[in-house]
Design an enzyme around this catalytic site. Structure first.
Site, short mmCIF file in Angstrom:
data_model
loop_
_atom_site.label_atom_id
_atom_site.label_comp_id
_atom_site.label_asym_id
_atom_site.label_seq_id
_atom_site.Cartn_x
_atom_site.Cartn_y
_atom_site.Cartn_z
N SER A 126 0.85 -1.33 -0.11
CA SER A 126 0.05 0.04 -0.13
C SER A 126 0.91 1.37 0.04
O SER A 126 2.00 1.39 0.54
CB SER A 126 -0.86 0.02 1.25
OG SER A 126 -1.38 1.27 1.64
N TYR A 151 -1.95 -1.17 10.94
CA TYR A 151 -2.10 -1.68 9.73
C TYR A 151 -0.87 -1.37 8.83
O TYR A 151 -0.43 -2.10 8.09
CB TYR A 151 -3.49 -1.06 9.15
CG TYR A 151 -3.49 -1.23 7.59
CD1 TYR A 151 -3.75 -2.44 7.08
CD2 TYR A 151 -3.42 -0.38 6.83
CE1 TYR A 151 -3.65 -2.63 5.70
CE2 TYR A 151 -3.28 -0.32 5.74
CZ TYR A 151 -3.40 -1.45 4.79
OH TYR A 151 -3.52 -1.53 3.39
N LYS A 155 2.19 -3.55 6.63
CA LYS A 155 2.62 -3.49 5.37
C LYS A 155 4.26 -3.37 5.01
O LYS A 155 4.66 -4.10 4.49
CB LYS A 155 1.79 -2.63 4.53
CG LYS A 155 0.30 -2.99 4.46
CD LYS A 155 0.01 -4.14 3.47
CE LYS A 155 -1.40 -4.59 3.24
NZ LYS A 155 -1.41 -5.93 2.88
#
Ligand code: UDP
Length: 344
Positions: A126, A151, A155
């Protein structure tokens, strides 16, 4: 034709990628625990492509069950790993769930690649890992900023795990695809995004507001240093995004990688503000949207959009669909969900 394992293949981006892979004649094994998707997605995939992927209801946190998929399908040539928790706000409340789910699932897949001799993996990353970039458009070699949520951190850590693992093995390759803001749905309106509860993302919130489910859209800040004061993102059509995965798989299978860990930005290269999204939505769908400007949302970035020249040149891929067409597809999908709910 190669057989591709697609984790999270009944999810939003995963299902669109499965459609593109099947469309290219590839065989697909979906692995999904249905924690944030519904089994009916398989009907949508079949109705679009005329083909049925294999489906394994497996939780990738379960090492034995994960290995079981590779025992059952010993001819898997590559993996696309979509399966992950992805809600920024929820990750702040339940960080351990996010670390456990997003890290363990990747680790188990990497172990399985070693044991079952699968050489290729495409990872869903992302643009959140760039944070507030120093230069725009943002290139793949931009420094990563400290993640503002668990979150985002998962990643970053997953990319580190992949990079380290690729250094330790011979003959394997990973491509990490850094998504900007995926929106829209398949033009057939047979698959799309199914947000649980109140959506966090802009476009599902807009379509639900236009459909009368929400009273108004809150615009998170109009005092940013941007032409109209609202924040800027790079919104990419989910079908365009899905097609990039087919390119990445092709690059891996054809041995065209320049290094064993490659990273590509997937965006349009164009920055669009929240007000511009609203205007385009109203124009594309003939709907009037209720909205109110409220304060900034904590942790939000002012502006970010992709430099896509590396993906254009190396993957031979470019986002093609226009914003209005994409917002129309999101609206058609919203109406489809509403009519399905009425029938139930
Ligand atoms: N946004 C907004 N209202 C909403 C949801 C989002 O104004 O109800 C804005 C948000 O501040 C950001 C943009 O829309 O500038 C995209 O937000 P989203 O959550 O979809 O993606 P991300 O923040 O992860 O880029």
């Amino acid at each position: 034709m190669p057989k591709i394992l697609v984790s999270g293949g009944t999810g939003y981006i995963g299902s669109h990628a499965v459609v593109e892979l099947l469309g290219k004649g590839m065989e697909v094994v979906i692995v999904d625990n249905l924690s944030n998707s519904e089994i009916e997605v398989l009907d949508g995939i079949k109705s679009i492509t005329g083909k049925s992927p294999h489906f394994e209801e497996v939780d990738l946190k379960d090492r034995k069950a994960t290995y079981g998929v590779f025992e059952k399908h010993p001819d898997i040539s590559a993996i696309i790993h979509f399966a992950a928790y992805k809600a920024v706000g929820e990750s702040v409340e339940k960080p351990l769930d996010y670390y456990e789910n997003n890290l363990l699932s990747l680790i188990h897949l990497l172990e399985a690649m070693k044991i079952y001799k699968v050489d290729h993996l495409v990872f869903s990353s992302s643009c959140t890992i760039y944070g507030e970039p120093d230069h725009l458009p943002v290139t793949e070699d931009a420094p990563l900023k400290k993640a503002t949520s668990p979150y985002g951190n998962t990643k970053q850590i997953c990319e580190d795990i992949l990079q380290d693992t690729m250094k330790s093995v011979e003959g394997k390759g990973v491509i990490s695809l850094r998504y900007f803001n995926p929106i829209g749905a398949h033009p057939s309106a047979k698959i799309g995004e199914l947000p649980l509860g109140v959506p966090n993302n802009l476009v599902p919130f807009i379509t639900q507001t236009a459909a009368g489910l929400r009273e108004y859209l809150s615009i998170f800040g109009d005092d940013y240093n941007t032409p109209d004061g609202s924040a800027i993102r790079d919104y990419i059509n989910v079908v365009d995004l899905a097609k990039a995965h087919v390119r990445a798989i092709g690059r891996l299978l054809e041995g065209k990688q320049k290094s064993s860990f490659e990273v590509f930005n997937l965006g349009t290269g164009r920055g669009v503000s929240v007000f511009e999204i609203i205007k385009s939505f109203e124009k594309a769908t003939n709907q009037k949207l209720n909205y109110k400007v409220v304060g900034r949302r904590e942790g939000d970035i002012e502006k970010v959009y992709a430099d896509t020249s590396f993906a254009n040149a190396e993957l031979g891929w470019k986002a093609e669909k226009g914003l209005e067409e994409t917002l129309q597809s999101a609206w058609r999908w919203e109406m489809k969900i509403r009519s399905n709910k009425m029938k139930k």
